[in-house]
Design a protein around this motif. Structure first.
Motif, PDB file in Angstrom:
ATOM      1  N   LEU A 195      15.948 -19.324 -16.329  1.00 29.68           N
ATOM      2  CA  LEU A 195      17.292 -18.843 -16.641  1.00 29.68           C
ATOM      3  C   LEU A 195      17.495 -17.380 -16.262  1.00 29.68           C
ATOM      4  CD1 LEU A 195      17.731 -20.377 -20.222  1.00 29.68           C
ATOM      5  CD2 LEU A 195      18.810 -21.183 -18.115  1.00 29.68           C
ATOM      6  N   TYR A 196      16.416 -16.663 -15.959  1.00 28.97           N
ATOM      7  CA  TYR A 196      16.488 -15.213 -15.844  1.00 28.97           C
ATOM      8  C   TYR A 196      16.679 -14.760 -14.394  1.00 28.97           C
ATOM      9  CZ  TYR A 196      14.320 -15.995 -20.394  1.00 28.97           C
ATOM     10  OH  TYR A 196      14.038 -16.453 -21.659  1.00 28.97           O
ATOM     11  N   THR A 197      17.587 -13.802 -14.229  1.00 27.98           N
ATOM     12  CA  THR A 197      17.937 -13.313 -12.898  1.00 27.98           C
ATOM     13  C   THR A 197      17.611 -11.840 -12.701  1.00 27.98           C
ATOM     14  OG1 THR A 197      20.162 -12.652 -13.582  1.00 27.98           O
ATOM     15  CG2 THR A 197      19.864 -14.939 -12.864  1.00 27.98           C
ATOM     16  N   GLY A 198      17.278 -11.131 -13.782  1.00 28.11           N
ATOM     17  CA  GLY A 198      17.105  -9.688 -13.719  1.00 28.11           C
ATOM     18  C   GLY A 198      18.356  -8.940 -14.132  1.00 28.11           C
ATOM     19  N   ASP A 199      19.469  -9.646 -14.273  1.00 26.15           N
ATOM     20  CA  ASP A 199      20.727  -9.065 -14.733  1.00 26.15           C
ATOM     21  C   ASP A 199      20.946  -9.514 -16.176  1.00 26.15           C
ATOM     22  OD1 ASP A 199      23.316  -8.429 -15.399  1.00 26.15           O
ATOM     23  OD2 ASP A 199      24.206  -9.151 -13.533  1.00 26.15           O
ATOM     24  N   PRO A 200      20.871  -8.602 -17.158  1.00 27.61           N
ATOM     25  CA  PRO A 200      20.999  -9.002 -18.563  1.00 27.61           C
ATOM     26  C   PRO A 200      22.295  -9.743 -18.872  1.00 27.61           C
ATOM     27  CG  PRO A 200      20.221  -6.743 -18.407  1.00 27.61           C
ATOM     28  CD  PRO A 200      20.608  -7.156 -17.021  1.00 27.61           C
ATOM     29  N   LEU A 201      23.401  -9.328 -18.249  1.00 28.15           N
ATOM     30  CA  LEU A 201      24.672 -10.001 -18.509  1.00 28.15           C
ATOM     31  C   LEU A 201      24.654 -11.430 -17.978  1.00 28.15           C
ATOM     32  CD1 LEU A 201      27.226  -7.131 -17.745  1.00 28.15           C
ATOM     33  CD2 LEU A 201      26.390  -7.927 -19.966  1.00 28.15           C
ATOM     34  N   GLN A 202      24.085 -11.607 -16.793  1.00 23.11           N
ATOM     35  CA  GLN A 202      23.988 -12.947 -16.224  1.00 23.11           C
ATOM     36  C   GLN A 202      23.037 -13.804 -17.045  1.00 23.11           C
ATOM     37  OE1 GLN A 202      25.768 -13.971 -13.294  1.00 23.11           O
ATOM     38  NE2 GLN A 202      25.179 -15.956 -14.126  1.00 23.11           N
ATOM     39  N   ASP A 203      21.932 -13.202 -17.486  1.00 20.49           N
ATOM     40  CA  ASP A 203      20.972 -13.942 -18.310  1.00 20.49           C
ATOM     41  C   ASP A 203      21.621 -14.391 -19.620  1.00 20.49           C
ATOM     42  OD1 ASP A 203      19.172 -13.404 -16.332  1.00 20.49           O
ATOM     43  OD2 ASP A 203      18.084 -11.853 -17.440  1.00 20.49           O
ATOM     44  N   ALA A 204      22.407 -13.493 -20.232  1.00 19.33           N
ATOM     45  CA  ALA A 204      23.088 -13.836 -21.479  1.00 19.33           C
ATOM     46  C   ALA A 204      24.092 -14.963 -21.250  1.00 19.33           C
ATOM     47  CB  ALA A 204      23.784 -12.609 -22.056  1.00 19.33           C
ATOM     48  N   GLU A 205      24.765 -14.937 -20.095  1.00 16.83           N
ATOM     49  CA  GLU A 205      25.719 -15.999 -19.775  1.00 16.83           C
ATOM     50  C   GLU A 205      25.004 -17.338 -19.615  1.00 16.83           C
ATOM     51  OE1 GLU A 205      28.854 -17.186 -16.209  1.00 16.83           O
ATOM     52  OE2 GLU A 205      28.396 -15.072 -16.581  1.00 16.83           O
ATOM     53  N   HIS A 206      23.852 -17.315 -18.958  1.00 17.27           N
ATOM     54  CA  HIS A 206      23.073 -18.549 -18.819  1.00 17.27           C
ATOM     55  C   HIS A 206      22.644 -19.071 -20.189  1.00 17.27           C
ATOM     56  CE1 HIS A 206      21.816 -17.499 -14.413  1.00 17.27           C
ATOM     57  NE2 HIS A 206      23.070 -17.895 -14.516  1.00 17.27           N
ATOM     58  N   GLY A 207      22.235 -18.140 -21.057  1.00 14.81           N
ATOM     59  CA  GLY A 207      21.849 -18.547 -22.404  1.00 14.81           C
ATOM     60  C   GLY A 207      22.997 -19.185 -23.159  1.00 14.81           C
ATOM     61  N   GLU A 208      24.201 -18.626 -22.979  1.00 14.03           N
ATOM     62  CA  GLU A 208      25.381 -19.194 -23.633  1.00 14.03           C
ATOM     63  C   GLU A 208      25.676 -20.587 -23.096  1.00 14.03           C
ATOM     64  OE1 GLU A 208      28.399 -19.382 -26.360  1.00 14.03           O
ATOM     65  OE2 GLU A 208      26.820 -17.870 -26.148  1.00 14.03           O
ATOM     66  N   MET A 209      25.478 -20.795 -21.806  1.00 17.73           N
ATOM     67  CA  MET A 209      25.697 -22.115 -21.215  1.00 17.73           C
ATOM     68  C   MET A 209      24.758 -23.147 -21.837  1.00 17.73           C
ATOM     69  SD  MET A 209      26.056 -20.898 -17.223  1.00 17.73           S
ATOM     70  CE  MET A 209      25.790 -22.556 -16.587  1.00 17.73           C
ATOM     71  N   VAL A 210      23.498 -22.756 -22.012  1.00 15.05           N
ATOM     72  CA  VAL A 210      22.529 -23.672 -22.616  1.00 15.05           C
ATOM     73  C   VAL A 210      22.915 -23.964 -24.064  1.00 15.05           C
ATOM     74  CG1 VAL A 210      20.129 -23.951 -23.332  1.00 15.05           C
ATOM     75  CG2 VAL A 210      20.652 -22.955 -21.099  1.00 15.05           C
ATOM     76  N   GLY A 211      23.270 -22.902 -24.808  1.00 10.36           N
ATOM     77  CA  GLY A 211      23.644 -23.092 -26.202  1.00 10.36           C
ATOM     78  C   GLY A 211      24.827 -24.023 -26.365  1.00 10.36           C
ATOM     79  N   GLU A 212      25.847 -23.850 -25.525  1.00  6.09           N
ATOM     80  CA  GLU A 212      27.033 -24.702 -25.607  1.00  6.09           C
ATOM     81  C   GLU A 212      26.693 -26.147 -25.263  1.00  6.09           C
ATOM     82  OE1 GLU A 212      29.883 -22.911 -23.061  1.00  6.09           O
ATOM     83  OE2 GLU A 212      30.388 -21.297 -24.470  1.00  6.09           O
ATOM     84  N   ALA A 213      25.852 -26.334 -24.238  1.00  6.30           N
ATOM     85  CA  ALA A 213      25.483 -27.693 -23.839  1.00  6.30           C
ATOM     86  C   ALA A 213      24.695 -28.397 -24.938  1.00  6.30           C
ATOM     87  CB  ALA A 213      24.670 -27.651 -22.546  1.00  6.30           C
ATOM     88  N   VAL A 214      23.783 -27.668 -25.569  1.00  4.40           N
ATOM     89  CA  VAL A 214      22.968 -28.261 -26.633  1.00  4.40           C
ATOM     90  C   VAL A 214      23.822 -28.575 -27.854  1.00  4.40           C
ATOM     91  CG1 VAL A 214      21.110 -27.771 -28.278  1.00  4.40           C
ATOM     92  CG2 VAL A 214      20.794 -27.275 -25.855  1.00  4.40           C
TER      93      VAL A 214
END
Length: 274
Positions: A195-214
């Motif tokens: 999930l990690y790209t090196g960009d904290p904002l992008q990483d947080a967005e990916h985390g939100e996507m996972v949370g919403e899907a779950v």
């Protein structure tokens, strides 16, 4: 009279068990903050689930039965502001109280246990300490407002020489001076390098996507597996379900159980006095 007391004990114990079952079944976690308030009957900290308005001021949704929350960890990077004091961490969910705590008192998050599962097969949680991994909140303590309110997003994170991908479940209580500690809640976190790209904002967005899907999958399993960026996160949902089944009596439930036990003791004592 003894027959009445025995029946009362049975009724109270049954009601307590029913309350515990309901709270574990309805508790969904995630998507909001951890609500912190005072159980005045027990003079104890109590926790629940709250969704705040856009200004993070008022609790628009409140559920006092929730005791399981979820979050996706992101890595510490030089561009993270403010810096994350852990190798991997998250500021979600935050803590919120609407003038429901003693004013100007120290509030502390206590991490009692931390477990790890690699996500393969059936849920099999192991002590994270066996891998040399520790976790907790930073800062661990803060102070309630003069009104008794509180809102903050301390960082929950993990530290260790090598932190493998998988699920980490923390068992946490909340302390507020002059009150008894809360019953525990469980924070189910995911660490996944893909999930990690090196960009904290992008990483947080990916985390939100996972949370919403779950969360969507947990609300309606027939909707299909929670797929995000080519990865099936059903194992994450399984961990949330596992955490929901962990024993967390609500304060009101604890009071009912205590009353039932006290009634049973009274019946036993009267028998001995005959």
């Amino acid at each position: 009279m003894n027959r009445f007391l025995r029946r009362l004990c049975v009724c109270l114990t049954t009601l307590a068990a029913l309350c515990a079952t309901i709270s574990q079944t309805w508790g969904h976690g995630g998507g909001g903050d951890i609500a912190i308030f005072t159980n005045h009957a027990l003079q104890q900290v109590d926790i629940g689930f709250a969704v705040l308005d856009d200004d993070d001021i008022s609790q628009e949704v409140f559920d006092p039965t929730v005791s399981v929350f979820q979050a996706v960890l992101i890595p510490n990077t030089p561009s993270t502001i403010p810096p994350i004091p852990y190798s991997y961490g998250t500021r979600e969910p935050g803590f919120d109280s609407e003038e429901a705590l003693p004013p100007l008192k120290t509030l502390r998050a206590n991490t009692l246990d931390l477990w790890y599962w690699d996500g393969a097969g059936t849920v099999d949680m192991q002590p994270a300490a066996s891998l040399g991994i520790t976790g907790g909140y930073a800062p661990a303590s803060d102070v309630t407002q003069a009104t008794g309110g509180f809102h903050g997003h301390p960082m929950f994170g993990l530290e260790g020489d090598a932190i493998p991908d998988g699920i980490y479940i923390a068992k946490v209580t909340i302390s507020v001076d002059t009150l008894a500690d809360s019953n525990p809640y469980y924070l189910v976190t995911l660490k996944n390098e893909s999930l990690y790209t090196g960009d904290p904002l992008q990483d947080a967005e990916h985390g939100e996507m996972v949370g919403e899907a779950v969360r969507a999958y947990l609300d309606d399993p027939s909707s299909g597996s929670p797929m995000v960026m080519g990865t099936d996160y059903t194992f994450y949902a399984d961990a949330v379900v596992f955490a929901r089944a962990l024993p967390v009596p609500e304060p009101a439930t604890s009071a009912l159980l205590a009353l039932g036990i006290a009634g049973g003791w009274l019946v036993s004592r009267r028998r001995k006095q005959r």
